[in-house]
Design a protein around this motif. Structure first.
Motif, mmCIF file in Angstrom:
data_model
loop_
_atom_site.group_PDB
_atom_site.id
_atom_site.type_symbol
_atom_site.label_atom_id
_atom_site.label_comp_id
_atom_site.label_asym_id
_atom_site.label_seq_id
_atom_site.Cartn_x
_atom_site.Cartn_y
_atom_site.Cartn_z
ATOM 1 N N LEU A 215 0.872 -1.172 0.000
ATOM 2 C CA LEU A 215 0.000 0.000 0.000
ATOM 3 C C LEU A 215 0.912 1.226 0.000
ATOM 4 O O LEU A 215 1.777 1.351 0.862
ATOM 5 C CB LEU A 215 -0.886 0.006 1.250
ATOM 6 N N ALA A 216 0.744 2.126 -0.981
ATOM 7 C CA ALA A 216 1.651 3.261 -1.137
ATOM 8 C C ALA A 216 0.903 4.579 -1.006
ATOM 9 O O ALA A 216 -0.231 4.723 -1.473
ATOM 10 C CB ALA A 216 2.341 3.196 -2.496
ATOM 11 N N PHE A 217 1.566 5.553 -0.366
ATOM 12 C CA PHE A 217 1.019 6.899 -0.182
ATOM 13 C C PHE A 217 1.974 7.902 -0.808
ATOM 14 O O PHE A 217 3.190 7.806 -0.636
ATOM 15 C CB PHE A 217 0.890 7.238 1.305
ATOM 16 N N GLY A 218 1.429 8.918 -1.515
ATOM 17 C CA GLY A 218 2.287 9.922 -2.105
ATOM 18 C C GLY A 218 1.526 11.177 -2.479
ATOM 19 O O GLY A 218 0.302 11.269 -2.273
ATOM 20 N N ASP A 219 2.273 12.154 -3.064
ATOM 21 C CA ASP A 219 1.632 13.428 -3.400
ATOM 22 C C ASP A 219 2.132 14.076 -4.687
ATOM 23 O O ASP A 219 1.556 15.066 -5.125
ATOM 24 C CB ASP A 219 1.806 14.426 -2.251
ATOM 25 N N MET A 220 3.220 13.553 -5.296
ATOM 26 C CA MET A 220 3.793 14.243 -6.448
ATOM 27 C C MET A 220 4.030 13.281 -7.614
ATOM 28 O O MET A 220 3.977 12.062 -7.438
ATOM 29 C CB MET A 220 5.105 14.911 -6.051
ATOM 30 N N PRO A 221 4.295 13.821 -8.821
ATOM 31 C CA PRO A 221 4.505 12.948 -9.977
ATOM 32 C C PRO A 221 5.626 11.930 -9.798
ATOM 33 O O PRO A 221 5.594 10.873 -10.441
ATOM 34 C CB PRO A 221 4.829 13.944 -11.096
ATOM 35 N N ASN A 222 6.627 12.216 -8.964
ATOM 36 C CA ASN A 222 7.675 11.220 -8.741
ATOM 37 C C ASN A 222 7.157 9.975 -8.044
ATOM 38 O O ASN A 222 7.833 8.943 -8.020
ATOM 39 C CB ASN A 222 8.841 11.816 -7.948
ATOM 40 N N ASP A 223 5.932 10.039 -7.508
ATOM 41 C CA ASP A 223 5.318 8.865 -6.877
ATOM 42 C C ASP A 223 4.531 8.007 -7.862
ATOM 43 O O ASP A 223 4.067 6.921 -7.493
ATOM 44 C CB ASP A 223 4.388 9.302 -5.733
ATOM 45 N N ILE A 224 4.376 8.470 -9.098
ATOM 46 C CA ILE A 224 3.590 7.711 -10.067
ATOM 47 C C ILE A 224 4.151 6.297 -10.286
ATOM 48 O O ILE A 224 3.387 5.317 -10.232
ATOM 49 C CB ILE A 224 3.475 8.474 -11.404
ATOM 50 N N PRO A 225 5.460 6.121 -10.533
ATOM 51 C CA PRO A 225 5.956 4.747 -10.714
ATOM 52 C C PRO A 225 5.677 3.852 -9.505
ATOM 53 O O PRO A 225 5.359 2.668 -9.667
ATOM 54 C CB PRO A 225 7.467 4.941 -10.926
ATOM 55 N N MET A 226 5.769 4.425 -8.305
ATOM 56 C CA MET A 226 5.482 3.657 -7.101
ATOM 57 C C MET A 226 4.021 3.227 -7.058
ATOM 58 O O MET A 226 3.704 2.092 -6.699
ATOM 59 C CB MET A 226 5.831 4.514 -5.872
ATOM 60 N N PHE A 227 3.127 4.106 -7.456
ATOM 61 C CA PHE A 227 1.705 3.764 -7.481
ATOM 62 C C PHE A 227 1.414 2.686 -8.520
ATOM 63 O O PHE A 227 0.601 1.784 -8.291
ATOM 64 C CB PHE A 227 0.862 5.007 -7.787
ATOM 65 N N LEU A 228 2.072 2.781 -9.672
ATOM 66 C CA LEU A 228 1.841 1.787 -10.716
ATOM 67 C C LEU A 228 2.388 0.421 -10.316
ATOM 68 O O LEU A 228 1.888 -0.612 -10.777
ATOM 69 C CB LEU A 228 2.485 2.255 -12.030
ATOM 70 N N TRP A 229 3.398 0.400 -9.449
ATOM 71 C CA TRP A 229 3.989 -0.864 -8.991
ATOM 72 C C TRP A 229 3.186 -1.474 -7.851
ATOM 73 O O TRP A 229 2.965 -2.697 -7.824
ATOM 74 C CB TRP A 229 5.428 -0.624 -8.551
ATOM 75 N N ALA A 230 2.722 -0.672 -6.930
ATOM 76 C CA ALA A 230 2.067 -1.172 -5.724
ATOM 77 C C ALA A 230 0.659 -1.685 -6.016
ATOM 78 O O ALA A 230 0.036 -1.316 -7.016
ATOM 79 C CB ALA A 230 2.010 -0.070 -4.670
ATOM 80 N N ALA A 231 0.159 -2.493 -5.103
ATOM 81 C CA ALA A 231 -1.202 -3.008 -5.244
ATOM 82 C C ALA A 231 -2.237 -1.899 -5.126
ATOM 83 O O ALA A 231 -3.290 -1.943 -5.773
ATOM 84 C CB ALA A 231 -1.463 -4.079 -4.183
ATOM 85 N N HIS A 232 -1.963 -0.888 -4.300
ATOM 86 C CA HIS A 232 -2.945 0.170 -4.039
ATOM 87 C C HIS A 232 -2.201 1.467 -3.776
ATOM 88 O O HIS A 232 -1.309 1.509 -2.933
ATOM 89 C CB HIS A 232 -3.800 -0.210 -2.818
ATOM 90 N N GLY A 233 -2.555 2.522 -4.508
ATOM 91 C CA GLY A 233 -1.910 3.814 -4.349
ATOM 92 C C GLY A 233 -2.884 4.846 -3.828
ATOM 93 O O GLY A 233 -3.975 5.015 -4.380
ATOM 94 N N VAL A 234 -2.483 5.560 -2.770
ATOM 95 C CA VAL A 234 -3.330 6.565 -2.136
ATOM 96 C C VAL A 234 -2.681 7.935 -2.296
ATOM 97 O O VAL A 234 -1.584 8.166 -1.790
ATOM 98 C CB VAL A 234 -3.546 6.265 -0.642
ATOM 99 N N ALA A 235 -3.356 8.835 -2.997
ATOM 100 C CA ALA A 235 -2.864 10.195 -3.189
ATOM 101 C C ALA A 235 -3.483 11.115 -2.145
ATOM 102 O O ALA A 235 -4.664 11.010 -1.814
ATOM 103 C CB ALA A 235 -3.202 10.691 -4.589
ATOM 104 N N MET A 236 -2.682 12.033 -1.633
ATOM 105 C CA MET A 236 -3.170 12.984 -0.658
ATOM 106 C C MET A 236 -4.041 14.035 -1.339
ATOM 107 O O MET A 236 -3.937 14.274 -2.543
ATOM 108 C CB MET A 236 -1.995 13.664 0.056
ATOM 109 N N ALA A 237 -4.890 14.705 -0.554
ATOM 110 C CA ALA A 237 -5.754 15.748 -1.111
ATOM 111 C C ALA A 237 -4.940 16.867 -1.732
ATOM 112 O O ALA A 237 -5.377 17.524 -2.689
ATOM 113 C CB ALA A 237 -6.667 16.296 -0.019
ATOM 114 N N ASN A 238 -3.738 17.098 -1.217
ATOM 115 C CA ASN A 238 -2.847 18.142 -1.727
ATOM 116 C C ASN A 238 -1.969 17.658 -2.876
ATOM 117 O O ASN A 238 -1.061 18.364 -3.302
ATOM 118 C CB ASN A 238 -1.948 18.648 -0.597
#
Length: 270
Positions: A215-238
């Protein structure tokens, strides 16, 4: 004991995600991370900051596990204060890439993160640190930036917005380096093919875990690869719009304990 919802690995970005604007983690977030830890899950920091810039923070948090640093270019053991693995950006390629960008947009201001647990952040004349709490050493001229091995180059432009600069940089550098944006005023060149996902995958393998566990949490475009790799990606409201577009879920902002709220829900405490 099993981890909540089978997520055995909780991967969190720092700035704009787990950290509040004053570089602190709320008591609520600390309690939520401790609670999932009691359920068997591992917390893994995955940050764009280089290892030397996270050591003081980890000391304050009591974090002593593996950490993915430098946008995936470093795997750092916080407990042992040891670099487990790192990859550097070829300095000639970095200098060439910077020249290609300047050929398109005029002068940019550059900084570098040196490799290693004692590496410095060097900034050339004109470069202003976007995050004033991070220490940096100002050097008299650009060629000093290339004197020691580096993990990445940071760029700022006096007029272009971050999205514009990142787009131009991607077109200009091609396969010389990977271009990412990790925060306001933070466009970066890193070794080609190195992302938060590559670093996260390496760390997960060492922990005996997989993308399906993450389960991955992030807020910026550099987190996109992590979200695409992880089972579930959670973006912050900001979060940046590009990350929200690929997220599986949106959470409250970093200032509103968004990470904690999601973890509490997974624990059945919401």
């Amino acid at each position: 004991m099993s981890a909540p919802l089978a997520y055995a690995l909780i991967a969190t970005d720092l700035d704009g995600t787990l950290l509040r604007g004053d570089d602190t983690v709320s008591d609520r977030s600390l309690r939520a991370l401790a609670a999932v830890g009691e359920q068997g899950a591992r917390h893994l920091v995955v940050t764009g900051r280089p290892a030397p810039r996270v050591r003081p923070l980890f000391d304050a948090l009591g974090y002593d596990g593996l950490a993915v640093c430098g946008q995936g270019a470093q795997l750092y053991d916080a407990g042992a204060d040891r670099m487990e693995w790192s990859v550097t950006l070829d300095r000639e390629l970095g200098e060439t890439a910077l020249g290609k960008i300047e050929a398109e947009v005029g002068q940019v201001y550059a900084a570098v993160d040196q490799d290693g647990v004692e590496g410095l952040t060097l900034i050339e004349p004109g470069y202003e640190m976007p995050h004033p709490t991070l220490p940096a050493v100002r050097v008299p001229r650009r060629d000093v930036l290339w004197e020691e091995p580096i993990s990445k180059v940071l760029l700022r432009h006096p007029r272009l917005a971050d999205d514009e600069l990142a787009a131009v940089a991607r077109d200009a550098v091609g396969s010389l380096a990977s271009v990412t944006m990790s925060g306001p005023g933070t466009v970066e060149l890193q070794p080609c093919g190195v992302t938060k996902a590559t670093g996260l995958a390496l760390a997960a393998e060492r922990l005996g875990l997989t993308a399906a566990d993450t389960l991955a949490f992030g807020d910026m475009p550099n987190d996109i690869p992590m979200f695409l790799w992880a089972a579930h990606g959670v973006a912050m409201a900001n979060a940046h719009g590009e990350l929200k577009a690929v997220a599986d879920e949106l959470a409250l902002s970093n200032e509103d304990d968004g990470v904690a709220v999601v973890l509490e829900r997974l624990l059945g405490r919401a």
